[in-house]
Design a protein around this motif. Structure first.
Motif, PDB file in Angstrom:
ATOM      1  N   GLY A  46       0.812  -1.205   0.000  1.00  0.00           N
ATOM      2  CA  GLY A  46       0.000   0.000   0.000  1.00  0.00           C
ATOM      3  C   GLY A  46       0.847   1.258   0.000  1.00  0.00           C
ATOM      4  N   LEU A  47       2.004   1.200  -0.674  1.00  0.00           N
ATOM      5  CA  LEU A  47       2.923   2.337  -0.737  1.00  0.00           C
ATOM      6  C   LEU A  47       3.177   2.689  -2.198  1.00  0.00           C
ATOM      7  CD1 LEU A  47       5.620   1.212   1.880  1.00  0.00           C
ATOM      8  CD2 LEU A  47       3.832   2.924   2.224  1.00  0.00           C
ATOM      9  N   SER A  48       3.588   3.912  -2.429  1.00  0.00           N
ATOM     10  CA  SER A  48       3.982   4.312  -3.775  1.00  0.00           C
ATOM     11  C   SER A  48       5.491   4.140  -3.925  1.00  0.00           C
ATOM     12  CB  SER A  48       3.586   5.768  -4.036  1.00  0.00           C
ATOM     13  OG  SER A  48       4.242   6.641  -3.123  1.00  0.00           O
ATOM     14  N   PHE A  49       5.923   3.956  -5.165  1.00  0.00           N
ATOM     15  CA  PHE A  49       7.343   3.745  -5.449  1.00  0.00           C
ATOM     16  C   PHE A  49       7.923   4.985  -6.103  1.00  0.00           C
ATOM     17  CE2 PHE A  49      10.661   2.371  -8.482  1.00  0.00           C
ATOM     18  CZ  PHE A  49      11.584   1.851  -7.579  1.00  0.00           C
ATOM     19  N   THR A  50       9.098   5.406  -5.629  1.00  0.00           N
ATOM     20  CA  THR A  50       9.793   6.550  -6.214  1.00  0.00           C
ATOM     21  C   THR A  50      11.166   6.112  -6.700  1.00  0.00           C
ATOM     22  OG1 THR A  50      10.724   7.206  -4.067  1.00  0.00           O
ATOM     23  CG2 THR A  50       8.617   8.179  -4.699  1.00  0.00           C
ATOM     24  N   ASN A  51      11.613   6.699  -7.796  1.00  0.00           N
ATOM     25  CA  ASN A  51      12.906   6.309  -8.368  1.00  0.00           C
ATOM     26  C   ASN A  51      14.085   6.701  -7.496  1.00  0.00           C
ATOM     27  OD1 ASN A  51      11.597   5.199 -10.511  1.00  0.00           O
ATOM     28  ND2 ASN A  51      12.261   6.707 -12.022  1.00  0.00           N
TER      29      ASN A  51
ATOM     30  N   PRO B 220       6.975   3.221  10.580  1.00  0.00           N
ATOM     31  CA  PRO B 220       6.617   2.574   9.315  1.00  0.00           C
ATOM     32  C   PRO B 220       5.201   2.884   8.839  1.00  0.00           C
ATOM     33  CG  PRO B 220       7.787   1.055  10.735  1.00  0.00           C
ATOM     34  CD  PRO B 220       7.514   2.272  11.554  1.00  0.00           C
ATOM     35  N   GLU B 221       4.262   3.002   9.790  1.00  0.00           N
ATOM     36  CA  GLU B 221       2.880   3.215   9.369  1.00  0.00           C
ATOM     37  C   GLU B 221       2.651   4.590   8.742  1.00  0.00           C
ATOM     38  OE1 GLU B 221       2.897   3.568  13.979  1.00  0.00           O
ATOM     39  OE2 GLU B 221       3.993   2.551  12.384  1.00  0.00           O
ATOM     40  N   PHE B 222       3.624   5.498   8.917  1.00  0.00           N
ATOM     41  CA  PHE B 222       3.482   6.830   8.331  1.00  0.00           C
ATOM     42  C   PHE B 222       4.287   6.985   7.040  1.00  0.00           C
ATOM     43  CE2 PHE B 222       2.474   7.769  12.844  1.00  0.00           C
ATOM     44  CZ  PHE B 222       1.181   8.231  12.654  1.00  0.00           C
ATOM     45  N   ARG B 223       5.030   5.976   6.652  1.00  0.00           N
ATOM     46  CA  ARG B 223       5.750   6.047   5.394  1.00  0.00           C
ATOM     47  C   ARG B 223       4.751   5.929   4.245  1.00  0.00           C
ATOM     48  NH1 ARG B 223      11.336   4.620   5.282  1.00  0.00           N
ATOM     49  NH2 ARG B 223      11.093   4.579   3.027  1.00  0.00           N
TER      50      ARG B 223
ATOM     51  N   ARG C 219       3.763  -3.888   6.088  1.00  0.00           N
ATOM     52  CA  ARG C 219       4.532  -2.650   5.977  1.00  0.00           C
ATOM     53  C   ARG C 219       5.518  -2.489   7.135  1.00  0.00           C
ATOM     54  NH1 ARG C 219       1.465   3.056   5.180  1.00  0.00           N
ATOM     55  NH2 ARG C 219       0.334   1.713   3.714  1.00  0.00           N
ATOM     56  N   VAL C 220       5.076  -2.804   8.347  1.00  0.00           N
ATOM     57  CA  VAL C 220       5.945  -2.633   9.516  1.00  0.00           C
ATOM     58  C   VAL C 220       7.142  -3.571   9.440  1.00  0.00           C
ATOM     59  CG1 VAL C 220       6.084  -2.854  12.026  1.00  0.00           C
ATOM     60  CG2 VAL C 220       4.066  -1.811  10.980  1.00  0.00           C
ATOM     61  N   GLU C 221       6.879  -4.844   9.124  1.00  0.00           N
ATOM     62  CA  GLU C 221       7.977  -5.803   9.016  1.00  0.00           C
ATOM     63  C   GLU C 221       8.913  -5.453   7.869  1.00  0.00           C
ATOM     64  OE1 GLU C 221       5.880  -9.454   8.696  1.00  0.00           O
ATOM     65  OE2 GLU C 221       5.346  -9.541  10.828  1.00  0.00           O
ATOM     66  N   PHE C 222       8.348  -4.955   6.782  1.00  0.00           N
ATOM     67  CA  PHE C 222       9.167  -4.528   5.646  1.00  0.00           C
ATOM     68  C   PHE C 222      10.132  -3.424   6.073  1.00  0.00           C
ATOM     69  CE2 PHE C 222       9.516  -1.383   2.100  1.00  0.00           C
ATOM     70  CZ  PHE C 222      10.326  -2.138   1.262  1.00  0.00           C
ATOM     71  N   MET C 223       9.630  -2.417   6.760  1.00  0.00           N
ATOM     72  CA  MET C 223      10.479  -1.302   7.175  1.00  0.00           C
ATOM     73  C   MET C 223      11.515  -1.726   8.212  1.00  0.00           C
ATOM     74  SD  MET C 223       9.740   1.169   5.293  1.00  0.00           S
ATOM     75  CE  MET C 223       8.431   1.788   4.219  1.00  0.00           C
ATOM     76  N   GLN C 224      11.149  -2.674   9.050  1.00  0.00           N
ATOM     77  CA  GLN C 224      12.122  -3.187  10.028  1.00  0.00           C
ATOM     78  C   GLN C 224      13.279  -3.882   9.320  1.00  0.00           C
ATOM     79  OE1 GLN C 224       9.488  -5.652  12.361  1.00  0.00           O
ATOM     80  NE2 GLN C 224       9.212  -4.090  13.951  1.00  0.00           N
ATOM     81  N   LEU C 225      12.950  -4.665   8.313  1.00  0.00           N
ATOM     82  CA  LEU C 225      13.996  -5.359   7.554  1.00  0.00           C
ATOM     83  C   LEU C 225      14.808  -4.381   6.717  1.00  0.00           C
ATOM     84  CD1 LEU C 225      11.975  -8.530   6.500  1.00  0.00           C
ATOM     85  CD2 LEU C 225      13.947  -8.461   8.036  1.00  0.00           C
TER      86      LEU C 225
ATOM     87  N   ASP D 270      16.627 -12.306  12.416  1.00  0.00           N
ATOM     88  CA  ASP D 270      15.916 -13.559  12.630  1.00  0.00           C
ATOM     89  C   ASP D 270      14.742 -13.410  13.597  1.00  0.00           C
ATOM     90  OD1 ASP D 270      16.565 -15.652  11.030  1.00  0.00           O
ATOM     91  OD2 ASP D 270      17.450 -16.870  12.605  1.00  0.00           O
ATOM     92  N   LYS D 271      14.655 -12.283  14.281  1.00  0.00           N
ATOM     93  CA  LYS D 271      13.537 -12.042  15.198  1.00  0.00           C
ATOM     94  C   LYS D 271      12.308 -11.540  14.449  1.00  0.00           C
ATOM     95  CE  LYS D 271      16.593 -10.800  19.072  1.00  0.00           C
ATOM     96  NZ  LYS D 271      16.984  -9.714  20.004  1.00  0.00           N
ATOM     97  N   ILE D 272      12.497 -11.178  13.174  1.00  0.00           N
ATOM     98  CA  ILE D 272      11.400 -10.630  12.367  1.00  0.00           C
ATOM     99  C   ILE D 272      10.861 -11.715  11.454  1.00  0.00           C
ATOM    100  CG2 ILE D 272      10.764  -8.870  10.680  1.00  0.00           C
ATOM    101  CD1 ILE D 272      13.145  -7.223  11.717  1.00  0.00           C
ATOM    102  N   LYS D 273       9.559 -11.777  11.355  1.00  0.00           N
ATOM    103  CA  LYS D 273       8.926 -12.791  10.502  1.00  0.00           C
ATOM    104  C   LYS D 273       9.182 -12.464   9.038  1.00  0.00           C
ATOM    105  CE  LYS D 273       4.437 -14.782   9.338  1.00  0.00           C
ATOM    106  NZ  LYS D 273       2.967 -14.723   9.571  1.00  0.00           N
ATOM    107  N   ILE D 274       9.696 -13.436   8.309  1.00  0.00           N
ATOM    108  CA  ILE D 274       9.956 -13.253   6.878  1.00  0.00           C
ATOM    109  C   ILE D 274       9.035 -14.177   6.081  1.00  0.00           C
ATOM    110  CG2 ILE D 274      11.676 -13.501   5.042  1.00  0.00           C
ATOM    111  CD1 ILE D 274      13.805 -12.774   7.027  1.00  0.00           C
TER     112      ILE D 274
END
Length: 489
Positions: free
Chosen positions: A304-309, A327-330, A372-378, A485-489
């Motif tokens: 649910g995010l936009s991509f920028t170059n 992360p929830e505000f990105r 989104r949160v796990e993505f930003m953590q990684l 390894d503490k974050i779910k992948i």
């Protein structure tokens, strides 16, 4: 080849005697696994049976047996048994790999849900091949300048003797190097990422079979005099470790991760126009992401995010604290975020262990992020790893080792003893963690190899600081991998 053998024979029996010293093979219980011969390569006995009873389009059957242990045990076992007495395991053979080993196909299906980095990055290729590394790639910049001067002034015989080039080969000749140098008005002396943490110098030219035999200009042009970063990974490897991954912001040599890593590939994050005069409206060279837009869109839709170059400034984004964006505000993500995410996943110990049977036979596949949160953590942890591996992070200057003794600083035979790394009998790097000394990146242990490659050389002040940064980086890599390894992948 495997498929062709299955079409040709009714039954194939594979008695795997293991003993591959290049992979440091051990038995399941951790005890030594010895080779039946005095060689490095593992050994197997293969029996191919053809009866003429198999139908034309029918595939043969494969039976497998593992025999590990000490050499005398294997000799005794082979002496006392025959083809009929082995407890053969019939293998399930499937297209398209037709592997002659046990495969967890359910796990493989799960693994293949992820995207391949080969598909994710639009272009890639192996690193450059110099063909005369010791003569063309040097620790000091002035050695390259001296070489270039000699190529322009000395006779071929004198060049060959002074710089120890040896005989010409099919892909590299002294005359080819001389012609390449003489055809250029300037000298392109540049940094070369030769091995992990090992930056050296060379002249770079895009001409094939010139100064380098294969410069791989189609990839390296995006790093030569450009700000860029690239992921390094292998399609095939010797399994010296589970970590055949690295990053670089300069041109790379093809064996950067392993001397047998012919399949080591370099994946640029950005592509630059070949003609530097091509500029955008603001008068700067415009680079574009080297990413598959379909996979990027899939990730953007899932998050649910936009991509920028390019990475956007975060001045207008809500902050959780002074230095971290919640992360929830990105609202967007950039190519560097995707590289950092991939880099974090590839450094997950559980990911490596779970999919190890696939990571050594093809380019890695990475699960698309959905949270989104796990993505930003990684992304955060992958970014820390990237900066540490490039020695750009301030963390690497927080030394955990000392260099307490004066001396000639000449490396003789590096030895690890009582937490110290001795470069000679009287001088050492003190308080080096064992995890840093033994840490593998690809087929190399950088804390050991970096010193071994400098045998009989004097370490200068910058070398001593560089080694201490490496130790911090390796120690931090181990710590960050545990955090990943503490974050779910």
């Amino acid at each position: 080849m495997r498929k062709h053998l299955l079409e040709s024979f009714d039954k194939i029996y594979i008695l795997d005697l293991h003993g591959n010293l290049r992979k440091n093979e051990t038995c399941i219980d951790g005890s030594p696994d010895q080779n039946v011969f005095d060689i490095m390569q593992g050994v197997s006995i293969n029996i191919f049976v053809k009866t003429g009873k198999k139908k034309k389009n029918e595939l043969g059957e494969v039976f497998h047996y593992d025999l590990q242990g000490k050499r005398e045990f294997k000799y005794d076992f082979l002496t006392k048994n025959d083809l009929k007495s082995f407890d053969w395991k019939k293998l399930e053979i499937k297209s398209p790999d037709f592997k002659y080993s046990e495969v967890d196909y359910q796990l493989k299906s799960e693994y293949e849900i992820g995207f391949s980095i080969k598909d994710f990055f639009k272009i890639s290729n192996v690193g450059f091949t110099a063909a005369r590394d010791n003569s063309l790639i040097h620790f000091e910049k002035n050695k390259i300048e001296e070489l270039l001067n000699d190529l322009n002034s000395l006779t071929i015989d004198d060049i060959r003797t002074k710089h120890k080039f040896g005989l010409d080969s099919r892909d590299w000749t002294i005359t080819g190097a001389i012609d390449d140098i003489n055809s250029k008005d300037d000298r392109n002396i540049t940094r070369v990422n030769y091995r992990p943490f090992d930056i050296r110098f060379s002249h770079y030219s895009k001409k094939t079979k010139g100064f380098f035999s294969y410069p791989r200009w189609e990839i390296m042009q995006h790093f030569f005099n450009h700000e860029n970063i690239g992921l390094i990974a292998t399609r095939l490897n010797r399994q010296q470790s589970l970590g055949y991954f690295w990053v670089s912001n300069s041109i790379v040599e093809r064996h950067i991760l392993d001397t047998a890593g012919d399949s080591t590939s370099f994946f640029p994050l950005y592509l630059y126009p070949e003609n530097n005069s091509q500029q955008d409206a603001f008068g700067t060279n415009k680079r574009i992401p080297n990413l598959n837009p379909d996979i990027v869109k899939q990730i953007a839709d899932g998050l649910g995010l936009s991509f920028t170059n390019e990475k956007e400034t975060e001045s207008n984004v809500c902050f959780a604290n002074s230095d971290e964006v919640r992360p929830e505000f990105r609202q967007s993500f950039a190519p560097i975020d995707l590289l950092d995410y991939i880099y974090a996943v590839l450094h997950s110990p559980s990911y490596r262990e779970k999919y190890k049977e696939f990571l050594n036979i093809e380019f890695p596949r990475v699960p698309a992020p959905l949270d989104r949160v796990e993505f930003m953590q990684l992304v955060k942890l992958g970014g820390e790893l990237r900066q540490i591996h490039l020695l750009e992070s301030p963390t690497v200057e927080k030394y955990i080792t000392q260099y307490p003794e004066d001396g000639d600083n000449i490396v003789t035979k590096p030895v690890y003893k009582n937490g110290n790394v001795y470069i000679n009998e009287g001088q050492c790097f003190a308080n080096v963690p064992q995890v840093a000394w033994n840490f593998y990146i690809g087929g190399y242990q950088p804390a050991q190899k970096w010193l071994k490659d400098r045998k009989n050389r004097e370490l200068n002040y910058d070398d001593i600081l560089h080694y201490q940064k490496m130790v911090v980086a390796l120690n931090e890599t181990d710590r960050i991998m545990k955090e990943i390894d503490k974050i779910k992948i």
